[in-house]
Design an enzyme around this catalytic site. Sequence first.
Site, PDB file in Angstrom:
ATOM      1  N   LYS A 135       0.820  -1.215   0.000  1.00 48.73           N
ATOM      2  CA  LYS A 135       0.000   0.000   0.000  1.00 48.73           C
ATOM      3  C   LYS A 135       0.854   1.264   0.000  1.00 48.73           C
ATOM      4  CE  LYS A 135      -4.373  -1.926   1.282  1.00 48.73           C
ATOM      5  NZ  LYS A 135      -5.389  -2.254   2.282  1.00 48.73           N
ATOM      6  N   ARG A 152      -3.579 -10.230   4.691  1.00 52.09           N
ATOM      7  CA  ARG A 152      -3.961 -10.251   3.269  1.00 52.09           C
ATOM      8  C   ARG A 152      -2.777  -9.719   2.465  1.00 52.09           C
ATOM      9  NH1 ARG A 152      -6.087  -6.820  -0.532  1.00 52.09           N
ATOM     10  NH2 ARG A 152      -7.588  -7.718  -1.987  1.00 52.09           N
TER      11      ARG A 152
HETATM   12  C1  8Y7 Z   1      -8.087  -4.578   1.456  1.00 51.55           C
HETATM   13  C2  8Y7 Z   1      -9.134  -5.351   0.942  1.00 51.55           C
HETATM   14  C3  8Y7 Z   1      -8.192  -4.247  -0.678  1.00 51.55           C
HETATM   15  C4  8Y7 Z   1      -7.851  -4.609   2.860  1.00 51.55           C
HETATM   16  C5  8Y7 Z   1      -9.670  -6.191   3.011  1.00 51.55           C
HETATM   17  C6  8Y7 Z   1      -5.280  -3.491  -2.023  1.00 51.55           C
HETATM   18  C7  8Y7 Z   1     -10.149  -5.730  -1.300  1.00 51.55           C
HETATM   19  C8  8Y7 Z   1      -6.488  -2.687  -2.206  1.00 51.55           C
HETATM   20  N1  8Y7 Z   1      -7.505  -3.898   0.422  1.00 51.55           N
HETATM   21  N2  8Y7 Z   1      -9.909  -6.157   1.701  1.00 51.55           N
HETATM   22  N3  8Y7 Z   1      -9.185  -5.139  -0.396  1.00 51.55           N
HETATM   23  N4  8Y7 Z   1      -8.668  -5.441   3.601  1.00 51.55           N
HETATM   24  N5  8Y7 Z   1     -10.407  -6.959   3.823  1.00 51.55           N
HETATM   25  O1  8Y7 Z   1      -4.259  -2.857  -1.753  1.00 51.55           O
HETATM   26  O2  8Y7 Z   1      -6.990  -3.953   3.430  1.00 51.55           O
HETATM   27  O3  8Y7 Z   1      -5.268  -4.712  -2.201  1.00 51.55           O
HETATM   28  S1  8Y7 Z   1      -7.948  -3.682  -2.313  1.00 51.55           S
END
Ligand code: 8Y7
Length: 285
Positions: free
Chosen positions: A231, A266
Amino acid sequence: MALINLNAASLCTLLTNVKQIPHLRPLVMGIVNVTPDSFSDGGNYYNSEAALSHALALSDDGADIIDIGGESSRPGASPVSEDEELNRVMPLVEALVRRGILVSVDTTKPAIMREAGKAGAAMINDISALQHEGALDAVAATGAVVCLMHMKGNPDTMQKAPYYDDVVSEVEDFLTARAKACEDFGIARDHIVIDPGFGFGKTTEHNLDLMRALPKLRDLPYPLLVGWSRKSTLGEIAGGRNVADRLPASLAAALAATNAGANVLRVHDVKETLDALKVWRAMNR
Ligand code: 8Y7
Protein backbone atom coordinates in the site's frame (compact mmCIF):
# COMPACT_ATOMS: atom_id res chain seq x y z
CA MET A 1 -31.60 -19.60 8.25
CA ALA A 2 -27.95 -20.02 7.36
CA LEU A 3 -26.87 -23.00 5.31
CA ILE A 4 -24.06 -25.26 6.40
CA ASN A 5 -21.00 -24.48 4.33
CA LEU A 6 -18.27 -27.07 4.91
CA ASN A 7 -15.54 -24.81 3.61
CA ALA A 8 -16.68 -22.02 5.89
CA ALA A 9 -16.73 -24.46 8.80
CA SER A 10 -13.08 -25.38 8.30
CA LEU A 11 -12.15 -21.71 7.94
CA CYS A 12 -14.01 -21.01 11.22
CA THR A 13 -11.90 -23.63 12.97
CA LEU A 14 -8.69 -22.08 11.65
CA LEU A 15 -9.82 -18.59 12.68
CA THR A 16 -10.87 -19.68 16.16
CA ASN A 17 -7.50 -21.35 16.67
CA VAL A 18 -5.43 -18.38 15.54
CA LYS A 19 -7.51 -16.02 17.63
CA GLN A 20 -7.25 -18.14 20.79
CA ILE A 21 -3.76 -19.64 20.67
CA PRO A 22 -1.28 -16.79 21.06
CA HIS A 23 1.90 -18.12 19.44
CA LEU A 24 0.29 -19.49 16.25
CA ARG A 25 1.18 -17.57 13.12
CA PRO A 26 -1.62 -15.60 11.47
CA LEU A 27 -3.34 -17.12 8.46
CA VAL A 28 -2.04 -15.87 5.13
CA MET A 29 -4.58 -14.77 2.54
CA GLY A 30 -3.19 -14.55 -1.01
CA ILE A 31 -4.58 -11.83 -3.29
CA VAL A 32 -5.76 -12.60 -6.82
CA ASN A 33 -7.31 -9.76 -8.82
CA VAL A 34 -9.19 -10.66 -11.97
CA THR A 35 -9.37 -7.04 -13.07
CA PRO A 36 -7.80 -4.91 -15.79
CA ASP A 37 -7.14 -2.03 -13.39
CA SER A 38 -6.24 -3.00 -9.79
CA PHE A 39 -3.65 -0.78 -8.25
CA SER A 40 -0.74 -3.13 -7.75
CA ASP A 41 -1.28 -5.98 -10.19
CA GLY A 42 -4.13 -4.76 -12.40
CA GLY A 43 -4.11 -6.46 -15.77
CA ASN A 44 -1.50 -9.03 -14.78
CA TYR A 45 -4.00 -11.82 -14.23
CA TYR A 46 -6.95 -10.48 -16.17
CA ASN A 47 -7.72 -13.58 -18.21
CA SER A 48 -9.00 -16.39 -16.11
CA GLU A 49 -6.34 -18.90 -17.11
CA ALA A 50 -3.60 -16.57 -15.93
CA ALA A 51 -5.60 -15.83 -12.78
CA LEU A 52 -6.03 -19.54 -12.09
CA SER A 53 -2.36 -20.34 -12.47
CA HIS A 54 -1.48 -17.40 -10.23
CA ALA A 55 -3.98 -18.58 -7.60
CA LEU A 56 -2.62 -22.13 -7.73
CA ALA A 57 0.93 -20.82 -7.38
CA LEU A 58 -0.06 -18.82 -4.27
CA SER A 59 -1.77 -21.91 -2.88
CA ASP A 60 1.37 -23.99 -3.54
CA ASP A 61 3.38 -21.28 -1.81
CA GLY A 62 1.30 -22.01 1.29
CA ALA A 63 -1.57 -19.51 1.26
CA ASP A 64 -4.25 -20.58 3.71
CA ILE A 65 -6.97 -18.89 1.67
CA ILE A 66 -7.16 -17.13 -1.71
CA ASP A 67 -9.05 -13.81 -2.01
CA ILE A 68 -10.52 -13.33 -5.48
CA GLY A 69 -11.57 -9.86 -6.59
CA GLY A 70 -13.36 -8.94 -9.81
CA GLU A 71 -13.81 -5.22 -9.23
CA SER A 72 -10.96 -2.82 -8.50
CA SER A 73 -11.41 -0.57 -5.46
CA ARG A 74 -8.77 1.84 -6.75
CA PRO A 75 -9.88 5.48 -6.89
CA GLY A 76 -11.23 6.17 -10.37
CA ALA A 77 -11.57 2.50 -11.34
CA SER A 78 -14.51 1.88 -13.64
CA PRO A 79 -17.54 0.16 -12.14
CA VAL A 80 -18.22 -3.42 -13.18
CA SER A 81 -21.66 -4.86 -13.95
CA GLU A 82 -22.99 -7.83 -12.02
CA ASP A 83 -22.69 -10.08 -15.07
CA GLU A 84 -19.16 -8.99 -15.83
CA GLU A 85 -18.08 -9.51 -12.22
CA LEU A 86 -19.68 -12.97 -12.15
CA ASN A 87 -17.90 -13.85 -15.40
CA ARG A 88 -14.57 -12.76 -13.99
CA VAL A 89 -14.84 -14.37 -10.58
CA MET A 90 -16.98 -17.51 -10.70
CA PRO A 91 -14.85 -19.76 -12.94
CA LEU A 92 -11.94 -19.16 -10.60
CA VAL A 93 -14.01 -19.77 -7.45
CA GLU A 94 -15.27 -23.06 -8.89
CA ALA A 95 -11.83 -24.21 -10.02
CA LEU A 96 -10.27 -23.53 -6.62
CA VAL A 97 -13.11 -24.99 -4.54
CA ARG A 98 -12.92 -28.12 -6.72
CA ARG A 99 -9.28 -28.47 -5.70
CA GLY A 100 -10.09 -28.14 -1.99
CA ILE A 101 -8.62 -24.63 -1.69
CA LEU A 102 -10.29 -22.18 0.70
CA VAL A 103 -11.68 -19.23 -1.23
CA SER A 104 -12.66 -15.72 -0.24
CA VAL A 105 -14.52 -13.47 -2.66
CA ASP A 106 -13.86 -9.74 -2.52
CA THR A 107 -17.15 -8.12 -3.52
CA THR A 108 -19.74 -5.58 -2.41
CA LYS A 109 -22.58 -7.03 -4.54
CA PRO A 110 -25.22 -9.29 -2.96
CA ALA A 111 -25.74 -11.27 -6.18
CA ILE A 112 -22.04 -12.16 -6.33
CA MET A 113 -22.07 -13.08 -2.64
CA ARG A 114 -24.92 -15.52 -3.19
CA GLU A 115 -23.34 -17.19 -6.21
CA ALA A 116 -19.95 -17.38 -4.54
CA GLY A 117 -21.53 -18.96 -1.46
CA LYS A 118 -23.41 -21.52 -3.55
CA ALA A 119 -20.15 -22.45 -5.27
CA GLY A 120 -18.52 -23.08 -1.89
CA ALA A 121 -16.62 -19.88 -1.13
CA ALA A 122 -15.67 -19.94 2.55
CA MET A 123 -15.53 -16.17 2.99
CA ILE A 124 -17.05 -12.99 1.63
CA ASN A 125 -14.65 -10.05 1.91
CA ASP A 126 -16.66 -6.83 1.68
CA ILE A 127 -14.84 -3.49 1.77
CA SER A 128 -18.23 -1.88 2.43
CA ALA A 129 -18.98 -4.16 5.41
CA LEU A 130 -22.34 -5.46 4.09
CA GLN A 131 -23.89 -2.00 3.93
CA HIS A 132 -25.32 -2.47 0.45
CA GLU A 133 -29.03 -3.31 0.25
CA GLY A 134 -29.49 -7.07 0.57
CA ALA A 135 -25.88 -7.88 1.51
CA LEU A 136 -26.57 -9.04 5.10
CA ASP A 137 -29.29 -11.29 3.77
CA ALA A 138 -27.05 -12.70 1.03
CA VAL A 139 -24.21 -13.59 3.41
CA ALA A 140 -26.53 -15.08 6.03
CA ALA A 141 -28.04 -17.29 3.33
CA THR A 142 -24.63 -18.66 2.24
CA GLY A 143 -23.28 -19.67 5.65
CA ALA A 144 -19.95 -18.09 4.67
CA VAL A 145 -17.60 -16.23 6.97
CA VAL A 146 -17.65 -12.47 6.36
CA CYS A 147 -14.84 -9.93 6.59
CA LEU A 148 -16.18 -6.50 7.56
CA MET A 149 -13.79 -3.72 6.53
CA HIS A 150 -13.88 -0.07 7.53
CA MET A 151 -13.83 2.47 4.72
CA LYS A 152 -14.53 6.19 4.99
CA GLY A 153 -16.55 7.35 1.98
CA ASN A 154 -16.29 5.40 -1.28
CA PRO A 155 -13.31 4.37 -3.41
CA ASP A 156 -13.66 7.34 -5.77
CA THR A 157 -13.54 10.06 -3.13
CA MET A 158 -12.07 8.44 -0.03
CA GLN A 159 -8.52 9.81 -0.36
CA LYS A 160 -9.68 13.42 -0.86
CA ALA A 161 -8.83 14.97 2.53
CA PRO A 162 -10.17 12.25 4.84
CA TYR A 163 -11.00 13.68 8.28
CA TYR A 164 -11.67 12.10 11.66
CA ASP A 165 -12.05 13.55 15.17
CA ASP A 166 -10.64 10.30 16.50
CA VAL A 167 -9.82 7.70 13.88
CA VAL A 168 -9.35 4.84 16.35
CA SER A 169 -12.69 5.16 18.13
CA GLU A 170 -14.52 5.87 14.88
CA VAL A 171 -13.17 2.69 13.26
CA GLU A 172 -13.73 0.65 16.41
CA ASP A 173 -17.32 1.90 16.79
CA PHE A 174 -18.07 1.27 13.12
CA LEU A 175 -16.73 -2.31 13.18
CA THR A 176 -18.56 -3.07 16.42
CA ALA A 177 -21.82 -1.72 14.98
CA ARG A 178 -21.48 -3.65 11.71
CA ALA A 179 -20.62 -6.87 13.57
CA LYS A 180 -23.71 -6.35 15.74
CA ALA A 181 -25.83 -5.83 12.61
CA CYS A 182 -24.52 -9.18 11.32
CA GLU A 183 -25.22 -10.97 14.58
CA ASP A 184 -28.72 -9.47 14.74
CA PHE A 185 -29.24 -10.87 11.26
CA GLY A 186 -28.31 -14.38 12.33
CA ILE A 187 -24.68 -14.49 11.21
CA ALA A 188 -22.83 -16.36 13.97
CA ARG A 189 -20.15 -14.48 15.91
CA ASP A 190 -17.51 -17.01 14.84
CA HIS A 191 -18.36 -16.21 11.20
CA ILE A 192 -17.35 -12.56 11.54
CA VAL A 193 -13.88 -11.09 10.90
CA ILE A 194 -13.05 -7.39 11.28
CA ASP A 195 -10.53 -5.20 9.44
CA PRO A 196 -9.59 -1.52 9.98
CA GLY A 197 -9.16 -1.05 6.21
CA PHE A 198 -5.71 0.51 5.89
CA GLY A 199 -5.63 3.05 3.08
CA PHE A 200 -9.40 3.30 2.67
CA GLY A 201 -10.18 6.95 3.43
CA LYS A 202 -7.10 7.38 5.61
CA THR A 203 -3.98 9.50 5.53
CA THR A 204 -0.61 8.05 6.48
CA GLU A 205 -1.11 9.50 9.99
CA HIS A 206 -4.55 7.86 10.28
CA ASN A 207 -3.11 4.52 9.15
CA LEU A 208 -0.32 4.77 11.70
CA ASP A 209 -2.68 5.79 14.52
CA LEU A 210 -4.80 2.73 13.71
CA MET A 211 -1.78 0.48 13.52
CA ARG A 212 -0.63 1.57 16.98
CA ALA A 213 -4.14 0.89 18.29
CA LEU A 214 -4.40 -2.57 16.71
CA PRO A 215 -4.29 -4.31 20.15
CA LYS A 216 -7.57 -2.52 20.95
CA LEU A 217 -9.23 -4.03 17.89
CA ARG A 218 -7.70 -7.41 18.68
CA ASP A 219 -9.51 -7.31 22.03
CA LEU A 220 -12.91 -7.27 20.29
CA PRO A 221 -14.43 -10.76 20.09
CA TYR A 222 -13.69 -11.24 16.37
CA PRO A 223 -10.59 -12.34 14.47
CA LEU A 224 -8.67 -9.42 13.00
CA LEU A 225 -7.64 -9.26 9.33
CA VAL A 226 -5.03 -6.76 8.19
CA GLY A 227 -4.11 -5.65 4.67
CA TRP A 228 -0.91 -3.64 4.34
CA SER A 229 0.57 -5.36 1.30
CA ARG A 230 2.19 -2.89 -1.16
CA LYS A 231 0.00 0.00 0.00
CA SER A 232 1.04 3.57 -0.74
CA THR A 233 1.52 4.54 2.91
CA LEU A 234 4.33 1.95 3.02
CA GLY A 235 5.88 3.35 -0.14
CA GLU A 236 5.77 6.79 1.38
CA ILE A 237 7.31 5.78 4.73
CA ALA A 238 10.07 3.81 2.99
CA GLY A 239 10.99 6.90 0.96
CA GLY A 240 8.99 7.12 -2.24
CA ARG A 241 8.99 3.45 -3.21
CA ASN A 242 6.74 2.57 -6.12
CA VAL A 243 4.42 -0.44 -6.03
CA ALA A 244 6.94 -2.88 -7.49
CA ASP A 245 9.45 -1.94 -4.81
CA ARG A 246 7.41 -2.31 -1.64
CA LEU A 247 8.08 -5.92 -0.62
CA PRO A 248 10.52 -5.16 2.24
CA ALA A 249 8.17 -2.52 3.64
CA SER A 250 5.23 -4.94 3.28
CA LEU A 251 7.05 -7.65 5.22
CA ALA A 252 7.91 -5.21 7.99
CA ALA A 253 4.26 -4.17 8.21
CA ALA A 254 3.11 -7.82 8.19
CA LEU A 255 5.34 -8.63 11.16
CA ALA A 256 4.39 -5.48 13.05
CA ALA A 257 0.73 -6.37 12.54
CA THR A 258 1.45 -9.92 13.69
CA ASN A 259 3.02 -8.63 16.90
CA ALA A 260 -0.01 -6.40 17.44
CA GLY A 261 -2.36 -9.40 17.19
CA ALA A 262 -3.45 -9.68 13.55
CA ASN A 263 -5.04 -13.10 12.88
CA VAL A 264 -5.10 -12.96 9.07
CA LEU A 265 -2.68 -11.15 6.74
CA ARG A 266 -3.96 -10.25 3.27
CA VAL A 267 -0.89 -10.23 1.01
CA HIS A 268 0.35 -10.36 -2.58
CA ASP A 269 3.65 -12.05 -1.69
CA VAL A 270 2.68 -15.28 0.05
CA LYS A 271 5.99 -17.14 -0.01
CA GLU A 272 7.98 -14.20 1.31
CA THR A 273 5.41 -13.46 4.02
CA LEU A 274 5.45 -17.09 5.18
CA ASP A 275 9.27 -17.02 5.39
CA ALA A 276 9.04 -13.94 7.60
CA LEU A 277 6.37 -15.59 9.74
CA LYS A 278 8.46 -18.74 10.16
CA VAL A 279 11.27 -16.64 11.59
CA TRP A 280 8.80 -14.68 13.76
CA ARG A 281 7.35 -17.90 15.11
CA ALA A 282 10.70 -19.59 15.79
CA MET A 283 11.81 -16.53 17.73
CA ASN A 284 8.59 -16.15 19.73
CA ARG A 285 7.84 -19.71 20.68
C1 8Y7 B 1 -8.09 -4.58 1.46
C2 8Y7 B 1 -9.13 -5.35 0.94
C3 8Y7 B 1 -8.19 -4.25 -0.68
C4 8Y7 B 1 -7.85 -4.61 2.86
C5 8Y7 B 1 -9.67 -6.19 3.01
C6 8Y7 B 1 -5.28 -3.49 -2.02
C7 8Y7 B 1 -10.15 -5.73 -1.30
C8 8Y7 B 1 -6.49 -2.69 -2.21
N1 8Y7 B 1 -7.50 -3.90 0.42
N2 8Y7 B 1 -9.91 -6.16 1.70
N3 8Y7 B 1 -9.19 -5.14 -0.40
N4 8Y7 B 1 -8.67 -5.44 3.60
N5 8Y7 B 1 -10.41 -6.96 3.82
O1 8Y7 B 1 -4.26 -2.86 -1.75
O2 8Y7 B 1 -6.99 -3.95 3.43
O3 8Y7 B 1 -5.27 -4.71 -2.20
S1 8Y7 B 1 -7.95 -3.68 -2.31
